[in-house]
Design an enzyme around this catalytic site. Structure first.
Site, PDB file in Angstrom:
ATOM      1  N   ASP A  84       0.756  -1.299   0.032  1.00  0.00           N
ATOM      2  CA  ASP A  84       0.094   0.146  -0.167  1.00  0.00           C
ATOM      3  C   ASP A  84       0.895   1.164  -0.053  1.00  0.00           C
ATOM      4  O   ASP A  84       2.051   1.105   0.173  1.00  0.00           O
ATOM      5  CB  ASP A  84      -0.987  -0.224   1.103  1.00  0.00           C
ATOM      6  CG  ASP A  84      -2.200   0.914   1.239  1.00  0.00           C
ATOM      7  OD1 ASP A  84      -2.254   1.667   0.103  1.00  0.00           O
ATOM      8  OD2 ASP A  84      -2.802   1.052   2.055  1.00  0.00           O
ATOM      9  N   LYS A  85       0.246   2.533  -0.363  1.00  0.00           N
ATOM     10  CA  LYS A  85       0.993   3.554  -0.063  1.00  0.00           C
ATOM     11  C   LYS A  85       0.278   4.675   0.783  1.00  0.00           C
ATOM     12  O   LYS A  85      -1.095   4.628   0.766  1.00  0.00           O
ATOM     13  CB  LYS A  85       1.542   4.153  -1.494  1.00  0.00           C
ATOM     14  CG  LYS A  85       0.355   4.913  -2.073  1.00  0.00           C
ATOM     15  CD  LYS A  85       0.748   6.322  -2.476  1.00  0.00           C
ATOM     16  CE  LYS A  85      -0.365   7.359  -2.526  1.00  0.00           C
ATOM     17  NZ  LYS A  85      -0.890   8.145  -3.145  1.00  0.00           N
ATOM     18  N   HIS A  86       1.239   5.572   1.220  1.00  0.00           N
ATOM     19  CA  HIS A  86       0.278   6.674   2.009  1.00  0.00           C
ATOM     20  C   HIS A  86       1.029   8.064   1.575  1.00  0.00           C
ATOM     21  O   HIS A  86       2.357   8.161   1.508  1.00  0.00           O
ATOM     22  CB  HIS A  86       0.753   6.581   3.518  1.00  0.00           C
ATOM     23  CG  HIS A  86      -0.030   7.716   4.168  1.00  0.00           C
ATOM     24  ND1 HIS A  86      -1.296   7.752   4.585  1.00  0.00           N
ATOM     25  CD2 HIS A  86       0.680   8.858   4.555  1.00  0.00           C
ATOM     26  CE1 HIS A  86      -1.492   8.829   5.174  1.00  0.00           C
ATOM     27  NE2 HIS A  86      -0.366   9.614   5.285  1.00  0.00           N
ATOM     28  N   SER A  87       0.215   8.914   1.366  1.00  0.00           N
ATOM     29  CA  SER A  87       0.698  10.311   0.977  1.00  0.00           C
ATOM     30  C   SER A  87       0.034  11.335   2.057  1.00  0.00           C
ATOM     31  O   SER A  87      -0.821  11.189   2.499  1.00  0.00           O
ATOM     32  CB  SER A  87       0.071  10.653  -0.442  1.00  0.00           C
ATOM     33  OG  SER A  87      -0.236  12.174  -0.649  1.00  0.00           O
ATOM     34  N   THR A 124      -8.623  10.801  -1.887  1.00  0.00           N
ATOM     35  CA  THR A 124      -8.981   9.779  -2.878  1.00  0.00           C
ATOM     36  C   THR A 124     -10.328   9.247  -2.885  1.00  0.00           C
ATOM     37  O   THR A 124     -10.974   8.939  -3.848  1.00  0.00           O
ATOM     38  CB  THR A 124      -7.942   8.371  -2.485  1.00  0.00           C
ATOM     39  OG1 THR A 124      -6.620   9.146  -2.924  1.00  0.00           O
ATOM     40  CG2 THR A 124      -8.047   7.502  -3.552  1.00  0.00           C
ATOM     41  N   ARG A 172      -7.658  15.277  18.129  1.00  0.00           N
ATOM     42  CA  ARG A 172      -6.430  16.109  17.625  1.00  0.00           C
ATOM     43  C   ARG A 172      -7.046  17.363  16.983  1.00  0.00           C
ATOM     44  O   ARG A 172      -6.578  18.424  17.026  1.00  0.00           O
ATOM     45  CB  ARG A 172      -5.674  15.117  16.944  1.00  0.00           C
ATOM     46  CG  ARG A 172      -4.553  14.426  17.710  1.00  0.00           C
ATOM     47  CD  ARG A 172      -4.125  13.420  16.930  1.00  0.00           C
ATOM     48  NE  ARG A 172      -3.132  13.865  15.829  1.00  0.00           N
ATOM     49  CZ  ARG A 172      -2.805  13.237  14.907  1.00  0.00           C
ATOM     50  NH1 ARG A 172      -3.243  11.984  14.455  1.00  0.00           N
ATOM     51  NH2 ARG A 172      -2.044  13.623  14.027  1.00  0.00           N
ATOM     52  N   SER A 187      -0.780   7.404  14.364  1.00  0.00           N
ATOM     53  CA  SER A 187      -2.259   7.281  13.424  1.00  0.00           C
ATOM     54  C   SER A 187      -1.680   6.672  11.873  1.00  0.00           C
ATOM     55  O   SER A 187      -2.487   5.657  11.534  1.00  0.00           O
ATOM     56  CB  SER A 187      -2.487   8.728  13.169  1.00  0.00           C
ATOM     57  OG  SER A 187      -3.663   8.913  12.256  1.00  0.00           O
ATOM     58  N   LYS A 191      -2.719   2.379  11.147  1.00  0.00           N
ATOM     59  CA  LYS A 191      -3.608   1.898  10.180  1.00  0.00           C
ATOM     60  C   LYS A 191      -2.963   0.927   9.139  1.00  0.00           C
ATOM     61  O   LYS A 191      -3.514  -0.202   8.790  1.00  0.00           O
ATOM     62  CB  LYS A 191      -4.180   2.984   9.610  1.00  0.00           C
ATOM     63  CG  LYS A 191      -5.277   3.653  10.711  1.00  0.00           C
ATOM     64  CD  LYS A 191      -5.802   4.913  10.185  1.00  0.00           C
ATOM     65  CE  LYS A 191      -4.993   5.966  10.207  1.00  0.00           C
ATOM     66  NZ  LYS A 191      -5.797   7.257   9.674  1.00  0.00           N
ATOM     67  N   LYS A 192      -1.714   1.288   8.783  1.00  0.00           N
ATOM     68  CA  LYS A 192      -0.981   0.489   7.817  1.00  0.00           C
ATOM     69  C   LYS A 192      -0.706  -1.065   8.475  1.00  0.00           C
ATOM     70  O   LYS A 192      -0.797  -1.906   7.696  1.00  0.00           O
ATOM     71  CB  LYS A 192       0.044   1.234   7.111  1.00  0.00           C
ATOM     72  CG  LYS A 192      -0.201   2.552   6.259  1.00  0.00           C
ATOM     73  CD  LYS A 192      -1.358   2.129   5.073  1.00  0.00           C
ATOM     74  CE  LYS A 192      -1.574   3.474   4.553  1.00  0.00           C
ATOM     75  NZ  LYS A 192      -2.887   3.248   3.480  1.00  0.00           N
TER      76      LYS A 192
HETATM   77  N1  IUR Z   1      -3.460  11.131   8.065  1.00  0.00           N
HETATM   78  C1  IUR Z   1      -3.633  10.131   8.978  1.00  0.00           C
HETATM   79  O1  IUR Z   1      -4.291   9.076   8.909  1.00  0.00           O
HETATM   80  N2  IUR Z   1      -3.401  10.478  10.355  1.00  0.00           N
HETATM   81  C2  IUR Z   1      -2.936  11.737  10.557  1.00  0.00           C
HETATM   82  O2  IUR Z   1      -2.597  11.960  11.793  1.00  0.00           O
HETATM   83  C3  IUR Z   1      -2.665  12.390   9.404  1.00  0.00           C
HETATM   84  C4  IUR Z   1      -3.147  12.219   8.263  1.00  0.00           C
HETATM   85  I1  IUR Z   1      -1.644  14.603   9.736  1.00  0.00           I
END
Ligand code: IUR
Length: 453
Positions: A84-87, A124, A172, A187, A191-192
């Site tokens: 997976d990727k995260h941006s 997305t 937050r 965070s 999740k990943k």
């Molecule tokens: N996206 C997330 O899933 N968590 C975060 O704390 C931020 C962006 I910034």
């Protein structure tokens, strides 16, 4: 059990001390089970924002957050292929829409869990929901089915994945503690990690239109994310990429779907292709499907240019609820996209005020106006208008004549104000050829040691 009293934990962190693993576990469990007052969570978040966390604290926080909900499991034969990727968020960032199917076409399994847009950046999920019928809510079992038949899906966070993050993120947001490195790492990586990935690539952006304005602070976040991800058992790579103008030529939910489809048909802009091939290349290398970074980039490029990724995207749309005919219309070589995607009521073309070379496009300025016109949301849960957006009719470095159309705004009623129009106009800047903003986006790659060659 004095050490596990909530006021004691808050005091320890407030005074700059480190929390023990037992204390962090207790805190995350109390948050997930709703056995702690919001004021106490808010105080702890602010104490963490102020005093930071040690590396072992960040690792424990992230692990406990991951364990607060369901941790996905996959068939044994997929081990190593889950990616997976995260941006960190950009303007016109449609990379996931092209990358997920390209990776699936190369043999990866991509259970992409994405987010919605907030502030000036698009999400997305919002982009995909501009396609009638596209359903981002899929159970873990449905995700597995789609991965078996297609190889990729793009879905929202399920109710059971990292429930602690849902609570913490919302708090937050209202306590001005979003921009804390340990909290961001906890965070994102929890999740990943709950997706049980073999490999993760991060697109950490810096620049005018990014969360972090300079390379050094983006790199600090990237290094932390890589380290925590590694500690939780994933191979993690990161690209540090410039986010000053826009990615591609279109910004706005449905317009970005159009540009993604054009890219999947081999007609995409160079900057988008650079990000897709670089990020995809990193994942193919880390999952052992490519020999090195240049082999990885080449494979991804072939999947896109040869049409295999487009077929995956079409199959993914159908698997996620889009009618067969609509998916086929969108994927036709010469498509009338707006037979499927709703077009905004009005299109307004703005023209260049002078002769010259386009030296810069201010992505942040464009995004802020689009946000006001309904393309984005200010608070979680607000609806967005999928059809509002802009098409840049000129590229960086291009010579334009006075009076030539250079930007097309898609808007609804009421019409944009004079102020909004002039802000859009001044987002595009003319100048001398030698002052054109650099077009390569990826400034640096961080890869696990064994892949650095
Ligand atoms: N996206 C997330 O899933 N968590 C975060 O704390 C931020 C962006 I910034």
């Amino acid at each position: 059990m004095e050490a596990l009293s909530i006021p004691e934990m808050i005091r320890t962190k407030r005074d700059g001390g480190a929390l023990s693993s037992e204390q962090l576990r207790a805190f995350v469990q109390l948050v997930s089970n709703n056995n702690i007052q919001e004021a106490q969570i808010g105080a702890m978040l602010m104490a963490v924002w102020q005093k930071g966390m040690t590396p072992p604290e960040v690792e424990t926080l992230t692990r406990e957050m991951m364990l607060s909900g369901e941790v996905m499991s996959w068939p044994k034969e997929w081990a190593g292929l889950m990616v997976d990727k995260h941006s960190t968020g950009g303007v016109g960032d449609k990379v996931s829409l092209v990358l997920a199917p390209a990776l699936a076409a190369c043999g990866c399994k991509v259970p992409m869990i994405s987010g919605r847009g907030l502030a000036h950046t698009g999400g997305t999920l919002d982009k995909l929901e501009s396609i009638p019928g596209f359903n981002i809510s899929q159970s873990a079992a449905q995700v597995q089915e789609i991965l078996a038949s297609v190889g990729c899906c793009i879905v929202g966070q399920t109710q059971t994945l990292v429930p602690a993050d849902r609570v913490l993120y919302a708090l937050r947001d209202i306590t001005s503690t979003v921009d804390s490195l340990p909290l961001i790492a906890g965070s994102i990586i929890s999740k990943k990690a709950a997706e049980s990935l073999a490999a993760l690539v991060l697109d950490v952006k810096f620049g005018r239109a990014a969360l972090y304005k300079d390379l050094e602070s983006a790199k600090e976040l990237a290094k932390l994310l890589v380290e925590v991800g590694n500690q939780l058992g994933m191979r993690v790579g990161a690209a540090l990429s410039r986010m000053d103008s826009t990615i591609g030529q279109r910004v706005g939910n449905s317009l970005e779907v159009v540009e993604s489809l054009e890219t999947l048909k081999g007609r995409g802009p160079d900057d988008l292709m650079e990000l897709v091939t670089t990020l995809g290349g990193v994942l193919l290398v880390m999952s052992g499907l490519a020999a090195d970074q240049s082999d990885g980039r080449r494979r991804i490029r072939e999947a896109v240019m040869g049409g295999a990724a487009l077929s995956k995207f079409q199959a993914m749309m159908e698997a996620q609820g889009v009618a067969k005919e609509a998916a086929a219309t969108l994927c036709a070589a010469q498509s009338d996209y707006h037979r499927v995607l709703r077009k905004a009521e009005h299109q307004l073309e703005l023209s260049s005020p002078a002769d010259g070379v386009v030296v810069d496009v201010d992505g942040m300025a464009l995004a802020l106006v689009l946000h006001q016109l309904g393309a984005g949301r200010s608070k979680a849960g607000e609806p967005v208008n999928h059809s509002v957006g802009v098409e840049l009719l000129v590229s960086l470095g291009q010579w334009v004549q006075k009076g030539a159309p250079w930007l097309r705004l898609h808007h609804e009623d009421p019409a944009p104000s004079q102020d909004q129009i002039s802000r859009l106009q001044s987002a595009l800047m003319l100048g001398a050829q030698e002052n054109v903003r650099r077009k390569t986006l990826v400034a640096e790659l961080l890869l696990p040691q064994e892949f650095m060659k």
